[in-house]
Design an enzyme around this catalytic site. Structure first.
Site, PDB file in Angstrom:
ATOM      1  CB  ALA A  76      -0.909  -0.018   1.219  1.00 41.50           C
ATOM      2  CB  THR A  77       4.075   2.108   1.674  1.00 39.35           C
ATOM      3  OG1 THR A  77       3.624   1.691   2.970  1.00 39.35           O
ATOM      4  CG2 THR A  77       4.970   3.321   1.821  1.00 39.35           C
ATOM      5  CG  ASN A 158      -3.759   2.451  10.653  1.00 41.51           C
ATOM      6  OD1 ASN A 158      -4.271   3.486  10.232  1.00 41.51           O
ATOM      7  ND2 ASN A 158      -2.587   2.442  11.222  1.00 41.51           N
ATOM      8  CD  GLN A 186      -5.659  -1.998   8.859  1.00 47.33           C
ATOM      9  OE1 GLN A 186      -6.310  -2.964   9.264  1.00 47.33           O
ATOM     10  NE2 GLN A 186      -4.352  -1.937   8.996  1.00 47.33           N
ATOM     11  CB  SER A 206      -1.984  -3.644   1.964  1.00 47.89           C
ATOM     12  OG  SER A 206      -0.847  -4.315   2.424  1.00 47.89           O
ATOM     13  CB  ALA A 207      -1.556  -8.936  -0.499  1.00 44.09           C
ATOM     14  CG  HIS A 208       0.763  -7.168   4.825  1.00 44.99           C
ATOM     15  ND1 HIS A 208       0.975  -6.892   6.164  1.00 44.99           N
ATOM     16  CD2 HIS A 208       0.981  -6.006   4.184  1.00 44.99           C
ATOM     17  CE1 HIS A 208       1.324  -5.621   6.299  1.00 44.99           C
ATOM     18  NE2 HIS A 208       1.330  -5.060   5.110  1.00 44.99           N
ATOM     19  CB  THR A 244      10.740  -9.245 -12.583  1.00 40.43           C
ATOM     20  OG1 THR A 244      11.770  -9.051 -13.556  1.00 40.43           O
ATOM     21  CG2 THR A 244      10.140 -10.628 -12.712  1.00 40.43           C
ATOM     22  CB  CYS A 331       4.541   2.130  10.441  1.00 41.20           C
ATOM     23  SG  CYS A 331       3.019   3.009  10.632  1.00 41.20           S
TER      24      CYS A 331
HETATM   25  N1  PLP Z   1      -2.330   2.164   5.046  1.00 38.53           N
HETATM   26  C1  PLP Z   1      -2.853   1.591   6.135  1.00 38.53           C
HETATM   27  C2  PLP Z   1      -4.189   2.056   6.641  1.00 38.53           C
HETATM   28  C3  PLP Z   1      -2.174   0.568   6.797  1.00 38.53           C
HETATM   29  O1  PLP Z   1      -2.701   0.015   7.887  1.00 38.53           O
HETATM   30  C4  PLP Z   1      -0.928   0.154   6.281  1.00 38.53           C
HETATM   31  C5  PLP Z   1      -0.138  -0.901   6.960  1.00 38.53           C
HETATM   32  O2  PLP Z   1       0.157  -0.837   8.120  1.00 38.53           O
HETATM   33  C6  PLP Z   1      -0.418   0.784   5.145  1.00 38.53           C
HETATM   34  C7  PLP Z   1      -1.148   1.786   4.555  1.00 38.53           C
HETATM   35  C8  PLP Z   1       0.903   0.379   4.546  1.00 38.53           C
HETATM   36  O3  PLP Z   1       0.737  -0.875   3.934  1.00 38.53           O
HETATM   37  P1  PLP Z   1       1.944  -1.719   3.342  1.00 38.53           P
HETATM   38  O4  PLP Z   1       2.522  -2.453   4.497  1.00 38.53           O
HETATM   39  O5  PLP Z   1       1.304  -2.653   2.352  1.00 38.53           O
HETATM   40  O6  PLP Z   1       2.882  -0.776   2.694  1.00 38.53           O
END
Ligand code: PLP
Length: 388
Positions: A76-77, A158, A186, A206-208, A244, A331
């Site tokens: 996502a970042t 989040n 989220q 974001s997949a994770h 890639t 983070c």
């Molecule tokens: N945006 C939100 C609301 C998140 O909770 C997170 C992850 O903590 C991110 C962005 C960043 O995601 P990624 O880890 O895929 O870069």
């Protein structure tokens, strides 16, 4: 769900375990169907390319887009950076790019905006939020009318789980012809977002956060052509992002999205019932406990509580061997300052240092919740006794 050491994981906002069905597909694309999606000269490449196309369909479907609206990223970042930094200024335009942002956004948005403002590339307006974390739609309309270029309001927070009125925001921004960056990291796969891209939003996933692998994300938008690439090199993804493709990760993301689409309703209902039981127990047993966020519009798996005058670090220290919960965003982990989200919603000082984020998910069980309740109530009582 306990791991083999009996530990309970309740930090599903930070990351989620990979669904075993997803892990199986990821492994298949690592050891068997391992081709490079850019290799057009043999079947291994064709197979990898087909996996990417199918993942694009599934990821797009989750947020109301088409396969061609999907750009796969490292998370996502990166997708957020792409939207914020990749805008193409109108020819001949002199003024700086104007971004209006909710103060409760993830640091991927806030820090990128701050860096752009420092470098003179953008002018940032910070929107107001109320005590539950909602922006004021009248203010959003006002900044749009005033010439803002991009509005950033995340779909679900989040830390406190507040779910924004994304459809109303998308409708508003669209009426004014203003871009809408909707960070749905989220919310994706937890609440229905099946019309967002049709409503012209630039949606980040974001997949994770949805039982897929770490290190994969996507930007889904019909406005993709209005963005410049951040990463230059080969012609992958139609020249929009060189490098890639991470075929195992993307294939896993696609399956994770498809499973979420099919299983979200049942999962989230069950998760909300567990969360509500834990919340009721805390409220009954811990005097003056505060529950943060919007009780009427909150992610099912979110429980953000604050014990007044009980430092969260002391509570975490007592439970961390058996229970994984968080003082705030991963983070910001290790940063002593109170969360920017809790500050933005105006949480009073005695509560700011006592906030804890509990995140439930697909594999949380009633036994996990009971153990979490026991451990946290004991810890809160023992810290209180020590401070007396
Ligand atoms: N945006 C939100 C609301 C998140 O909770 C997170 C992850 O903590 C991110 C962005 C960043 O995601 P990624 O880890 O895929 O870069």
């Amino acid at each position: 769900m306990r791991d083999d050491r009996g530990r309970v994981y309740l930090d599903y906002h930070a990351t989620t375990p990979v669904d075993p069905r997803v892990a199986e597909l990821v492994l298949h694309h690592m050891v068997s169907a391992f081709g490079n999606a850019g290799s057009a000269d043999h079947a291994f490449g064709d197979e990898a390319a087909a996996a990417i196309d199918s993942a694009a369909l599934d990821v797009a479907a989750l947020v109301g887009g088409r396969a061609e609206d999907v750009l796969f990223t490292s998370g996502a970042t990166e997708a957020i950076n792409m939207v914020l930094k990749g805008h193409r200024p109108e020819p001949g335009r002199r003024r700086r790019f104007r971004i209006a942002v909710s103060p409760t956004e993830h640091s991927a948005v806030l820090q990128t905006c701050a860096a752009m403002a420092r470098g003179g590339a953008a002018e940032i307006t910070v929107l107001r939020v109320d005590g539950r974390g909602h922006v004021d739609l009248n203010e959003v309309a006002a900044v749009c009318a005033d010439g803002c270029d991009l509005v950033c309001v995340m779909a679900a927070n989040n830390e406190i789980g507040t779910i924004a009125s994304v459809d109303a925001i998308a409708t508003l921004t669209h009426q004014f012809g203003v871009g809408y960056l909707c960070d749905a990291s989220q919310a994706g796969g937890r609440i229905p977002l099946r019309t967002l891209v049709e409503q012209d939003a630039l949606v980040v996933l974001s997949a994770h956060k949805m039982y897929g692998p770490q290190g994969v994300g996507a930007l889904v938008s019909a406005r993709m052509k209005s963005l410049r690439p951040l990463i230059h090199g080969g012609e992958q993804q139609h020249g929009r992002r060189a490098g890639t493709l991470n075929v195992p990760g993307v294939a896993g993301f696609g399956l994770a999205a498809r499973l979420r689409d099919a299983e979200m309703d049942a999962d989230e209902g069950r998760i909300a019932r567990l969360r509500d039981a834990l919340q009721a127990r805390f409220l009954a047993e811990i005097p003056d406990l505060k529950v943060n966020g919007d009780p009427n519009a909150r992610l099912a798996g979110n429980l953000n509580i604050a014990f007044p005058g009980i430092p969260n670090g002391a509570v975490i220290a007592r439970v961390r061997v058996r229970l994984a919960i968080a003082t705030g965003a991963a983070c910001a982990s290790g940063i002593e300052a109170p969360s920017h989200v809790l500050r933005a919603i105006g949480l009073a000082d005695p509560y700011l240092d006592g906030a804890l984020r509990i995140g439930l998910g697909k594999w949380s069980t009633a036994e996990d919740i009971e153990l979490a309740g026991d451990l946290l109530i004991d810890a809160a009582r023992s810290v209180t006794a020590m401070l007396r």
